[in-house]
Design a protein around this motif. Structure first.
Motif: not given
Length: 152
Positions: A113-130
């Motif tokens: 899965e593709l995991v996208i996190t915000k650099i400033n806060t470390g919050e996970t924005v998106l977890e997308k199954d590949l």
């Protein structure tokens, strides 16, 4: 390096194989069963009557929502752009039990899965199954590495 890829490639391939049968069956059921009353209409529902419209529409929407473009600016999934300056991208493997595995690859134990996190806060924005093939995952990894600001 610019990379355009559909993140749901296996799902689209699977449903595009069975879509013609659903479309033909629903069109036959609508014309012969409901309109002409030549054969009994066993089920009157969305797919049994209008599958010839809904199935291609679902395939198109799935493609559009899962279209991914990795460019120098960032990663664009659908219409949302995630710039490299604001987000961190990684590919994580997870293990799923048999009951939670997708139809497209039932015998595979580990899924990416593709995991996208915000650099400033470390919050996970998106977890997308590949739902793509292994070669596509390698291409995505290469594109992410070659387009990050640290590698330029």
């Amino acid at each position: 390096m610019n990379l355009k890829i559909g993140l749901a490639k296996k799902v689209l391939l699977f449903y595009s194989v069975i879509a013609p049968f659903i479309m033909f069956g629903s069109l036959y059921n609508l014309v012969e069963g409901v309109i002409l009353h030549n054969t009994p209409s066993y089920r009157i529902g969305l797919f049994s009557l209008f599958g010839f419209i809904i199935m291609p529409l679902l395939l198109i929407v799935t493609y559009i929502k899962n279209k991914c473009i990795i460019s120098r600016e960032g990663v664009q999934i659908g219409k949302i752009l995630y710039p490299f300056s604001d987000y961190h991208f990684s590919i994580r493997q997870k293990e799923l039990p048999f009951k939670d595995r997708p139809l497209t690859s039932l015998w595979k134990k580990k899924y990416d899965e593709l995991v996208i996190t915000k650099i400033n806060t470390g919050e996970t924005v998106l977890e997308k199954d590949l739902d793509v093939f292994q070669k596509d995952i390698e291409n995505i990894k290469k594109a992410l590495v070659s387009n990050t600001p640290q590698s330029r």
